[in-house]
Enzyme design. Sequence first.
Site, mmCIF file in Angstrom:
data_model
loop_
_atom_site.group_PDB
_atom_site.id
_atom_site.type_symbol
_atom_site.label_atom_id
_atom_site.label_comp_id
_atom_site.label_asym_id
_atom_site.label_seq_id
_atom_site.Cartn_x
_atom_site.Cartn_y
_atom_site.Cartn_z
ATOM 1 N N ASP A 76 -1.695 -22.795 -64.172
ATOM 2 C CA ASP A 76 -0.267 -23.033 -63.898
ATOM 3 C C ASP A 76 0.043 -24.412 -64.467
ATOM 4 O O ASP A 76 -0.353 -25.445 -63.916
ATOM 5 C CB ASP A 76 0.001 -22.979 -62.393
ATOM 6 C CG ASP A 76 1.472 -23.276 -62.053
ATOM 7 O OD1 ASP A 76 2.182 -23.866 -62.896
ATOM 8 O OD2 ASP A 76 1.904 -22.929 -60.939
ATOM 9 N N LYS B 274 9.998 -28.257 -65.201
ATOM 10 C CA LYS B 274 9.394 -29.517 -64.752
ATOM 11 C C LYS B 274 9.008 -30.379 -65.954
ATOM 12 O O LYS B 274 9.847 -31.038 -66.536
ATOM 13 C CB LYS B 274 8.237 -29.201 -63.825
ATOM 14 C CG LYS B 274 8.779 -28.572 -62.542
ATOM 15 C CD LYS B 274 7.735 -28.268 -61.517
ATOM 16 C CE LYS B 274 8.383 -27.931 -60.199
ATOM 17 N NZ LYS B 274 8.106 -28.921 -59.164
ATOM 18 N N PHE C 264 1.084 -22.407 -54.424
ATOM 19 C CA PHE C 264 2.473 -22.841 -54.389
ATOM 20 C C PHE C 264 3.250 -21.737 -53.668
ATOM 21 O O PHE C 264 2.821 -20.580 -53.657
ATOM 22 C CB PHE C 264 3.017 -23.115 -55.805
ATOM 23 C CG PHE C 264 4.427 -23.618 -55.750
ATOM 24 C CD1 PHE C 264 4.689 -24.878 -55.240
ATOM 25 C CD2 PHE C 264 5.493 -22.833 -56.141
ATOM 26 C CE1 PHE C 264 5.989 -25.340 -55.110
ATOM 27 C CE2 PHE C 264 6.801 -23.282 -56.015
ATOM 28 C CZ PHE C 264 7.052 -24.536 -55.505
ATOM 29 N N THR C 265 4.385 -22.076 -53.065
ATOM 30 C CA THR C 265 5.097 -21.119 -52.197
ATOM 31 C C THR C 265 5.376 -19.784 -52.901
ATOM 32 O O THR C 265 5.034 -18.717 -52.380
ATOM 33 C CB THR C 265 6.445 -21.719 -51.710
ATOM 34 O OG1 THR C 265 7.164 -22.191 -52.851
ATOM 35 C CG2 THR C 265 6.227 -22.847 -50.730
ATOM 36 N N ARG D 254 8.066 -29.934 -46.861
ATOM 37 C CA ARG D 254 6.886 -29.214 -47.337
ATOM 38 C C ARG D 254 5.878 -29.203 -46.198
ATOM 39 O O ARG D 254 4.968 -30.006 -46.126
ATOM 40 C CB ARG D 254 6.284 -29.864 -48.581
ATOM 41 C CG ARG D 254 7.186 -29.858 -49.794
ATOM 42 C CD ARG D 254 7.208 -28.572 -50.612
ATOM 43 N NE ARG D 254 7.903 -27.447 -50.040
ATOM 44 C CZ ARG D 254 8.376 -26.428 -50.779
ATOM 45 N NH1 ARG D 254 8.251 -26.415 -52.082
ATOM 46 N NH2 ARG D 254 8.962 -25.414 -50.199
ATOM 47 N N PHE E 134 12.147 -21.225 -45.718
ATOM 48 C CA PHE E 134 12.589 -22.613 -45.909
ATOM 49 C C PHE E 134 13.857 -22.710 -46.749
ATOM 50 O O PHE E 134 14.610 -23.661 -46.638
ATOM 51 C CB PHE E 134 11.474 -23.453 -46.540
ATOM 52 C CG PHE E 134 11.057 -23.022 -47.925
ATOM 53 C CD1 PHE E 134 10.052 -22.096 -48.108
ATOM 54 C CD2 PHE E 134 11.668 -23.554 -49.045
ATOM 55 C CE1 PHE E 134 9.665 -21.696 -49.380
ATOM 56 C CE2 PHE E 134 11.292 -23.173 -50.326
ATOM 57 C CZ PHE E 134 10.280 -22.229 -50.489
ATOM 58 N N TYR F 29 19.924 -10.600 -79.770
ATOM 59 C CA TYR F 29 19.271 -9.975 -78.607
ATOM 60 C C TYR F 29 17.777 -9.818 -78.878
ATOM 61 O O TYR F 29 16.945 -10.005 -77.989
ATOM 62 C CB TYR F 29 19.900 -8.603 -78.319
ATOM 63 C CG TYR F 29 19.341 -7.974 -77.066
ATOM 64 C CD1 TYR F 29 19.953 -8.175 -75.838
ATOM 65 C CD2 TYR F 29 18.174 -7.206 -77.109
ATOM 66 C CE1 TYR F 29 19.435 -7.622 -74.679
ATOM 67 C CE2 TYR F 29 17.644 -6.652 -75.951
ATOM 68 C CZ TYR F 29 18.278 -6.858 -74.745
ATOM 69 O OH TYR F 29 17.747 -6.315 -73.604
HETATM 70 N N1 F0G Z 1 4.291 -23.358 -59.997
HETATM 71 C C1 F0G Z 1 4.461 -24.621 -59.594
HETATM 72 C C2 F0G Z 1 3.311 -25.566 -59.567
HETATM 73 C C3 F0G Z 1 5.741 -25.058 -59.209
HETATM 74 O O1 F0G Z 1 5.902 -26.320 -58.809
HETATM 75 C C4 F0G Z 1 6.818 -24.153 -59.249
HETATM 76 C C5 F0G Z 1 8.152 -24.552 -58.826
HETATM 77 C C6 F0G Z 1 6.574 -22.835 -59.681
HETATM 78 C C7 F0G Z 1 5.305 -22.475 -60.048
HETATM 79 C C8 F0G Z 1 7.686 -21.832 -59.739
HETATM 80 O O2 F0G Z 1 8.492 -22.105 -60.832
HETATM 81 O O3 F0G Z 1 10.714 -22.710 -59.824
HETATM 82 O O4 F0G Z 1 10.496 -22.160 -62.262
HETATM 83 O O5 F0G Z 1 10.267 -20.391 -60.550
HETATM 84 N N2 F0G Z 1 8.388 -25.599 -58.175
HETATM 85 C C9 F0G Z 1 9.721 -26.052 -57.754
HETATM 86 C C10 F0G Z 1 9.601 -27.249 -56.851
HETATM 87 C C11 F0G Z 1 10.594 -24.995 -57.195
HETATM 88 O O6 F0G Z 1 10.652 -27.691 -56.354
HETATM 89 O O7 F0G Z 1 8.522 -27.792 -56.655
HETATM 90 P P1 F0G Z 1 10.078 -21.831 -60.860
#
Ligand code: F0G
Length: 481
Positions: A222, A265, A131-132, A388, A454, A79
Site C-alpha cells: 500500500d 496523499k 487501515f479502516t 483514530r 466514525f 472514454y
Molecule cells: N490506504 C491508506 C494507508 C490510507 O491512508 C488510505 C486513506 C487508503 C488506503 C484509502 O484510500 O481514501 O483514497 O480511498 N486514508 C485517508 C486518511 C482517508 O484520511 O487517512 P482512499
Amino acid sequence: MRIKLSDGRDLPIEMHKVRIVQQTTLPPAEQRLRAITEAGYNTFLLRSRDIFIDMLTDSGTNAMSDNQLAAMMVSDDAYAGGESFYKLADAVREVLGFEFTLPCHQGRAAEHLLAKVFVKPGDQVLMNYHFTTTKAHFELAGGTVHEIYGPDALKTDSTNPFKGNLDLQKLKDLIAKFGAAKISFVRMEATTNLIGGQPFSLENLKAVRAIAAANGIPVVLDASLISENAYFIKRREKAYQQTSVADITREMMGQADILYMSGRKSASVRGGLIATNIRKHFDALRPWLPVYEGFLTYGGMSSKEIEAMAVGIREMVDEAVASSSADLIEYFVNEMVKREIPAVTPPGGLAGHVDAMRFLPHVPQAQYTAGAMTAAIYLVSGARPMERGTISMDRDAKGNDVLSDLELSRLAVPRRVYSVSHIDYVVDRLAWLHKNRKLVKGLRFIEEPPVLRFFMGRLEPLENWGAKLVEAFKADFGPEV
Ligand code: F0G
C-alpha cells in the site's frame, strides 16, 4: 526541507512559493460550540466554514504544483484510449518500475478490487497494520485480517525509528499455522497510518518479501504514503543515507508483487491505482475494472486528475516534496513534546498525533477517549483533527464495542498547505487544553451507523462538558477567539 539555523535549531522551511491562497476565518469559541454540537461531536460532520485549520486529513487536501495544474489543462477526455492514461502509465513505469497500470477512483476502490480477486471466504490476510477501509473490504470479502507488528508499534512514546516493521517471526508462525494456500497476500502499508504514520525499513520489507516469496505468497504494497516512507528510510536507515528518495522508492517497489495506492496523499491528487509486473495478476484484476470503476484507461478518474497524477508521481520522489510535510510534522511533534503534550513519537508522516489515553487518563475507552479529545481540540482552537480510536473500530458480531489498540487524535499536515505559525498556534492551544484537561469528559453515541461508524455517527458529551470547556476558554482568551 530542514535547514540549520545559526543557533543550532532545525527549521522546517518551505521549498516553494505560495501563489494562490484560500481565505480562512477563525470562528469564535461560541460558534465552534454550536458547530460541534450540530455535528454530533464528530469532526467529520463539521462544515469547512466553521474550521480555521483543517487537519482532518492529508487526503485530497494537499496543495498541487503549478506543473500539476498546467497538466490538467491538456487532458484528453476520450472514454477509451485517452492519451492522459498513457502519461500516467509512463510515470508508473519510469518512477515505480511497473509495466501494468490499472487506474481507479481512489485507494479503497483498489482495495475493493484486490479483495474481489484475492480474498476468498476463510482466507487470511497478513499485514503490518490495518487501515479502516482496508480491513472493511477484506472482511466483507470473507477474509480475516492479522496485524503482525513488532513490540514497539503501539508504544506511543517510543524512539524506535521503524515502528511500521512487520514481525518476521510472527509471519513465519502464521504461514506455518494456516498454510500458504490460505493466505491471500502479505500487505505492507507504507508510513503505517493508524499507528501514527510510522514507516518500515527497507531491510524489513526485503526480509518480508524473501519469506513470502519462499512460500509463494504475493506481497502487496500500500503505497499511499510512499514518498514519506522513502524519505524516512533515507533519514533513519544507515545503509540508505546517501541514496536518493527516488532510488529508495524504486528499490521498495522491487520488493512488491502488486502495488496499490490512494493518489490523494503522496501524489497530491484525487485518484488511485493498482500496478504490477506480473501478467497473471493483471489479467485477474483487469476484467473487474470496467465493472466497478470505469474503462481501463480512466478507471473512474477524471482525465484532469489522471494528468495531475502522472506529474504528482514524478514530483513526489523529489526530496523537497517528499519532505514537505514530514519535516513540518517533526517540528510539530518536537514542539508538543517540549510542552509536555503526549504526542506519538518518533514523528511520523501525514500528521502529528496526540495520545488521548495519556492526555485524558480520566476518560475511559468505553467513553471514547480519542473522540472526546478530538472534539475538545476543535473547541479550543478551530483546528479540526480526526478521531483514530475506538469510534474508528466497528462493533463485533455480538454488538460489543471493540476497544482500539490506540486512542489517537490525528492532526494531519496536508502537504504545502500550512506553515510554522499555524503549527505554533495549534501547539499553544493544545498546551492550554492540557492544563484544563480535567474539564473534558467522555461521549456517548446518539446515532450509530452499522459500518465505518466514525464517518457519520453522532455523539453527545457526558455532563455537558463542551459548554463548560468553552466557558473556561473564554475566561482566559475573551469572546473574540
Ligand atoms: N490506504 C491508506 C494507508 C490510507 O491512508 C488510505 C486513506 C487508503 C488506503 C484509502 O484510500 O481514501 O483514497 O480511498 N486514508 C485517508 C486518511 C482517508 O484520511 O487517512 P482512499
